[in-house]
Scaffold this motif. Sequence first.
Motif, PDB file in Angstrom:
ATOM      1  N   GLY A   1       0.825  -1.196   0.000  1.00  0.00           N
ATOM      2  CA  GLY A   1       0.000   0.000   0.000  1.00  0.00           C
ATOM      3  C   GLY A   1       0.864   1.253   0.000  1.00  0.00           C
ATOM      4  N   LEU A   2       0.210   2.409   0.023  1.00  0.00           N
ATOM      5  CA  LEU A   2       0.940   3.672  -0.008  1.00  0.00           C
ATOM      6  C   LEU A   2       1.934   3.834   1.138  1.00  0.00           C
ATOM      7  CD1 LEU A   2      -1.843   6.129  -1.195  1.00  0.00           C
ATOM      8  CD2 LEU A   2       0.355   5.743  -2.322  1.00  0.00           C
ATOM      9  N   PRO A   3       1.604   3.452   2.390  1.00  0.00           N
ATOM     10  CA  PRO A   3       2.591   3.625   3.455  1.00  0.00           C
ATOM     11  C   PRO A   3       3.872   2.834   3.211  1.00  0.00           C
ATOM     12  CG  PRO A   3       0.407   3.329   4.386  1.00  0.00           C
ATOM     13  CD  PRO A   3       0.286   3.032   2.921  1.00  0.00           C
ATOM     14  N   ARG A   4       3.742   1.593   2.791  1.00  0.00           N
ATOM     15  CA  ARG A   4       4.962   0.798   2.560  1.00  0.00           C
ATOM     16  C   ARG A   4       5.737   1.338   1.361  1.00  0.00           C
ATOM     17  NH1 ARG A   4       5.568  -5.752   1.413  1.00  0.00           N
ATOM     18  NH2 ARG A   4       7.851  -5.749   1.365  1.00  0.00           N
ATOM     19  N   LEU A   5       5.034   1.769   0.309  1.00  0.00           N
ATOM     20  CA  LEU A   5       5.719   2.356  -0.836  1.00  0.00           C
ATOM     21  C   LEU A   5       6.510   3.587  -0.416  1.00  0.00           C
ATOM     22  CD1 LEU A   5       3.259   2.394  -3.883  1.00  0.00           C
ATOM     23  CD2 LEU A   5       5.455   1.203  -3.732  1.00  0.00           C
ATOM     24  N   ALA A   6       5.869   4.490   0.304  1.00  0.00           N
ATOM     25  CA  ALA A   6       6.523   5.733   0.692  1.00  0.00           C
ATOM     26  C   ALA A   6       7.689   5.489   1.642  1.00  0.00           C
ATOM     27  CB  ALA A   6       5.513   6.683   1.339  1.00  0.00           C
ATOM     28  N   ALA A   7       7.599   4.459   2.488  1.00  0.00           N
ATOM     29  CA  ALA A   7       8.680   4.162   3.432  1.00  0.00           C
ATOM     30  C   ALA A   7       9.886   3.541   2.738  1.00  0.00           C
ATOM     31  CB  ALA A   7       8.168   3.240   4.537  1.00  0.00           C
ATOM     32  N   GLY A   8       9.634   2.731   1.719  1.00  0.00           N
ATOM     33  CA  GLY A   8      10.739   2.143   0.968  1.00  0.00           C
ATOM     34  C   GLY A   8      11.761   1.467   1.865  1.00  0.00           C
ATOM     35  N   TRP A   9      13.014   1.853   1.703  1.00  0.00           N
ATOM     36  CA  TRP A   9      14.115   1.284   2.491  1.00  0.00           C
ATOM     37  C   TRP A   9      14.265   1.979   3.846  1.00  0.00           C
ATOM     38  CZ3 TRP A   9      14.118   2.348  -2.643  1.00  0.00           C
ATOM     39  CH2 TRP A   9      14.414   1.315  -3.539  1.00  0.00           C
ATOM     40  N   ARG A  10      13.511   3.081   4.054  1.00  0.00           N
ATOM     41  CA  ARG A  10      13.582   3.881   5.280  1.00  0.00           C
ATOM     42  C   ARG A  10      14.962   4.516   5.471  1.00  0.00           C
ATOM     43  NH1 ARG A  10      11.017  -0.689   6.281  1.00  0.00           N
ATOM     44  NH2 ARG A  10      12.795  -1.630   7.330  1.00  0.00           N
ATOM     45  N   ARG A  11      15.726   4.613   4.380  1.00  0.00           N
ATOM     46  CA  ARG A  11      17.000   5.341   4.452  1.00  0.00           C
ATOM     47  C   ARG A  11      16.804   6.804   4.077  1.00  0.00           C
ATOM     48  NH1 ARG A  11      19.163   0.575   1.653  1.00  0.00           N
ATOM     49  NH2 ARG A  11      19.128   1.741  -0.309  1.00  0.00           N
ATOM     50  N   HIS A  12      15.694   7.126   3.418  1.00  0.00           N
ATOM     51  CA  HIS A  12      15.443   8.497   3.010  1.00  0.00           C
ATOM     52  C   HIS A  12      14.578   9.204   4.046  1.00  0.00           C
ATOM     53  CE1 HIS A  12      11.917   6.238   1.709  1.00  0.00           C
ATOM     54  NE2 HIS A  12      11.236   7.384   1.713  1.00  0.00           N
ATOM     55  N   ASP A  13      14.698  10.515   4.103  1.00  0.00           N
ATOM     56  CA  ASP A  13      13.808  11.312   4.933  1.00  0.00           C
ATOM     57  C   ASP A  13      12.462  11.423   4.227  1.00  0.00           C
ATOM     58  OD1 ASP A  13      15.931  11.685   6.656  1.00  0.00           O
ATOM     59  OD2 ASP A  13      16.424  13.694   5.905  1.00  0.00           O
ATOM     60  N   LEU A  14      11.394  11.339   5.002  1.00  0.00           N
ATOM     61  CA  LEU A  14      10.045  11.346   4.424  1.00  0.00           C
ATOM     62  C   LEU A  14       9.161  12.318   5.176  1.00  0.00           C
ATOM     63  CD1 LEU A  14       7.772  10.150   2.612  1.00  0.00           C
ATOM     64  CD2 LEU A  14       7.417   8.426   4.397  1.00  0.00           C
ATOM     65  N   LEU A  15       8.483  13.170   4.431  1.00  0.00           N
ATOM     66  CA  LEU A  15       7.448  14.035   4.978  1.00  0.00           C
ATOM     67  C   LEU A  15       6.127  13.651   4.329  1.00  0.00           C
ATOM     68  CD1 LEU A  15       6.409  16.540   6.553  1.00  0.00           C
ATOM     69  CD2 LEU A  15       6.990  17.911   4.532  1.00  0.00           C
ATOM     70  N   ALA A  16       5.135  13.317   5.157  1.00  0.00           N
ATOM     71  CA  ALA A  16       3.789  13.000   4.674  1.00  0.00           C
ATOM     72  C   ALA A  16       2.819  14.031   5.238  1.00  0.00           C
ATOM     73  CB  ALA A  16       3.379  11.599   5.089  1.00  0.00           C
ATOM     74  N   ILE A  17       2.134  14.733   4.349  1.00  0.00           N
ATOM     75  CA  ILE A  17       1.137  15.729   4.759  1.00  0.00           C
ATOM     76  C   ILE A  17      -0.208  15.317   4.171  1.00  0.00           C
ATOM     77  CG2 ILE A  17       0.427  18.142   4.672  1.00  0.00           C
ATOM     78  CD1 ILE A  17       3.322  18.928   4.243  1.00  0.00           C
TER      79      ILE A  17
END
Length: 383
Positions: A306-322
């Motif tokens: 789903g979208l949360p897992r896609l956006a998290a990816g490897w969790r090496r990148h910084d992520l902002l979700a609004i």
Amino acid sequence: MEDRPSAIGGYEDWPGWVRSRPVLDGDATTREVGGLLGVPQPGTEPDREAGTTPEPTPEPPTVRTWQRDGVAVTETRWSTGFGPATRAWILRPSDTVGPLPGVLALHCHGGVKSIGAEKLLRTPEASATAERVRRDLYGGRPFAEDLARAGFVVLAHDTFAWGSRRFALDPLPTSVRAAVHGAEAARVADRTTPDTDRRYDVAAGAHEHVVAKAAGYLGTSFAGMVAHDDLVALRLLRSLPGVDPARTAVAGMSGGGGRSATLASLDPDLRTAVVVAMMTTTQALFPAHVDAHSWLLATPLGPEWGLPRLAAGWRRHDLLAISLADDELFPPDGVRAAHRELAERYAGSGSGRFEDAILPGPHGFPPEAQDMAIDFLVGSLGG
């Protein structure tokens, strides 16, 4: 018997091209998501219009330049190897030298395919369609220009099926005719939009189902083809003079936010991703919201992606979700659950930083959210 018009006008070379390309390769995550979406491997292809074969990472040719309010803009173009050429804009702060961090600015879907990245910047030609979209969804602000003023090199491109990359729908494909003729009133209802744009956007809305069907026949998907175009642009951004390739980000709202989330699981070198007005759990879309979205979201990923897992990816990148609390396209419980899932995915694992916010207001990218996005990118990349 009357000849049946092309259902993929302007893209008659697409089937042969996509069948000749391998699926995107990389590590396990890239291969899995790329395989599920059927993302073709980007590669160097001849520019048929220019009659040349570019180098592996060519600097795109300059079409024209201008400056406005402290931002230097270069309009450019390139070929992905099939379909019409891509039109794009490179924006830089006028008084700053590199190397600078780079941001790939991803335009929204918005039900407006007659234009693409023009939603994010002002071009010398006054576009009533672009101004309307910016007014309705972006608080009237040219987001890509504001990013450049904050100290980034920004690349904003028309992706697959939008703007310069749109399908030719004249004559209309057979299956689209009835939908367009039945929408005559809608075509002229908004007098601030040129009739030619409105007519095209009504047709393109009906035609998106045809494109998704064609993509499925070819072993890819609508979202997979958009991801291909976005990967081409991201790799080109990293090759631009004055860009630090180790500090690159993607940012987008709505459909652009979904594109940002997808790239976060396709490109392991991404430093930062901003996803705005495009976050929910998949299960929350059923039963009442599944019809509210385009083929950019309706992808064959299955329940695990789903979208949360896609956006998290490897969790090496910084992520902002609004997200927006009154967003009519997403159920509030699904939005909150998705934000919780993202926080859990980032907690105690990976090297990336996660921040989020649920702001009041309807679907869009209001100025407050744009300011948050720019501040986050400056903090993550160093503007």
